[in-house]
Design an enzyme around this catalytic site. Structure first.
Site, mmCIF file in Angstrom:
data_model
loop_
_atom_site.group_PDB
_atom_site.id
_atom_site.type_symbol
_atom_site.label_atom_id
_atom_site.label_comp_id
_atom_site.label_asym_id
_atom_site.label_seq_id
_atom_site.Cartn_x
_atom_site.Cartn_y
_atom_site.Cartn_z
ATOM 1 C CE LYS A 12 3.246 -0.568 -0.101
ATOM 2 N NZ LYS A 12 4.622 -0.727 0.262
ATOM 3 C CG HIS A 55 5.590 4.432 -3.466
ATOM 4 N ND1 HIS A 55 6.323 3.276 -3.346
ATOM 5 C CD2 HIS A 55 4.930 4.584 -2.292
ATOM 6 C CE1 HIS A 55 6.112 2.763 -2.145
ATOM 7 N NE2 HIS A 55 5.261 3.533 -1.487
ATOM 8 C CD GLU A 73 6.529 -0.561 -2.747
ATOM 9 O OE1 GLU A 73 5.403 -0.512 -3.267
ATOM 10 O OE2 GLU A 73 6.707 -0.805 -1.532
ATOM 11 N N GLY A 108 7.907 -1.280 4.118
ATOM 12 C CA GLY A 108 7.596 -2.702 4.032
ATOM 13 C C GLY A 108 8.613 -3.587 4.715
ATOM 14 C CB SER A 122 7.428 -0.031 8.924
ATOM 15 O OG SER A 122 7.990 -0.793 7.876
HETATM 16 C C1 PEP Z 1 4.180 2.807 1.437
HETATM 17 O O1 PEP Z 1 3.819 1.991 0.629
HETATM 18 O O2 PEP Z 1 4.229 4.006 1.121
HETATM 19 C C2 PEP Z 1 4.554 2.372 2.789
HETATM 20 C C3 PEP Z 1 4.972 3.266 3.646
HETATM 21 O O3 PEP Z 1 4.431 1.031 3.051
HETATM 22 P P1 PEP Z 1 4.548 0.317 4.509
HETATM 23 O O4 PEP Z 1 3.628 1.101 5.423
HETATM 24 O O5 PEP Z 1 4.051 -1.078 4.271
HETATM 25 O O6 PEP Z 1 5.967 0.391 4.934
#
Ligand code: PEP
Length: 249
Positions: A11, A96, A98, A174, A210
């Site tokens: 990220k 993604h 985000e 996240g 996560s």
């Molecule tokens: C991601 O950014 O694709 C992701 C899965 O983040 P996290 O592992 O922090 O949940």
């Protein structure tokens, strides 16, 4: 042999000098395995540093987190697929959550980006996944297959084999909440059925949301998962090296 893919999404973390230091530490702690690949998705500014640091590894790849669909032009702040490729990228995340939910990327944008990635020889890692309210309404499979259809429409089985799918439930990214391995596997089965109906049985399907050192072993125990896409838990090089080596050799 099942070759698992461990993809690190940094990220908006890890500037070029930090990336160089990270990869030195990672190399000290990660023992290459024939059944594993490790891909890194740094911010665009660190692509070259990562590409240089991993240039002698056959099990590693660097990719962009996002690309624009046009190869060049008046798109301030954007990065094109050919430019990412020139910086050393061999893959790119596409859609993604985000990008979709914080930056307003639509299915149409996602589809155009996916085609641009293929055209530039970047392996697209297409992210799909439902929001919490969609899961609660029993719409997970409908949402995910609609996202697949929107991004991949018209591609033949051979081309689909060059795409990686990352199933990432939005509510698990996240947040510290993750889907149970069985829940993840169930959605993976649906994704595989969708792909198989299009003669794309070899497309890899990752899970993300996560993932960390505590839950990786039970997730990998699910044969439906071809690997993981990991955000927060990929930021520590030693922890990431340990995570990517979890499970039977
Ligand atoms: C991601 O950014 O694709 C992701 C899965 O983040 P996290 O592992 O922090 O949940």
């Amino acid at each position: 042999m099942r070759r698992l893919l461990f993809a690190a999404n940094w990220k908006m973390h890890v500037a070029p000098q930090q990336a160089r230091e990270y990869l030195k530490l990672f190399a000290m702690h990660y023992r290459t395995r024939p059944d594993r690949e490790v891909w890194f998705f740094p911010p665009a500014v660190s692509l070259e540093a990562v590409a240089h640091a991993i240039k002698d590894r056959t099990d590693a790849r660097v990719g962009a987190q996002n690309i624009h669909w046009e190869p060049k032009g008046a798109f301030t702040g954007e990065l094109s697929a050919p430019m990412a490729s020139h910086a050393g990228a061999r893959a790119t995340l596409i859609g993604h959550s985000e990008r979709r939910h914080l930056f307003g990327e639509t299915d149409e944008h996602v589809g155009r980006k996916l085609m641009a990635a293929l055209k530039a020889d970047l392996t697209p890692v297409l992210c799909v996944g439902e929001k919490l309210e969609e899961r609660d309404a029993g719409q997970t499979v409908a949402v995910v297959t609609q996202q697949l259809a929107a991004a991949l429409a018209g591609l033949d089985g051979g081309t689909l084999g060059n795409v990686v799918i990352a199933y990432e439930p939005v509510w698990a990214i996240g947040t510290g909440r993750n889907a149970s391995p069985q829940d993840a596997a169930q959605v993976h089965r649906e994704i595989r059925a969708w792909l198989k109906a299009r003669n794309a049985a070899r497309t890899r399907v990752l899970y993300g949301g996560s993932v960390n050192l505590t839950n990786i072993a039970e997730l990998l125990a699910e044969p439906e998962l071809d690997g993981v896409l990991v955000g927060a838990a990929s930021l520590d090089p030693e922890g990431w090296a340990t995570l990517a080596q979890t499970g039977a050799a």
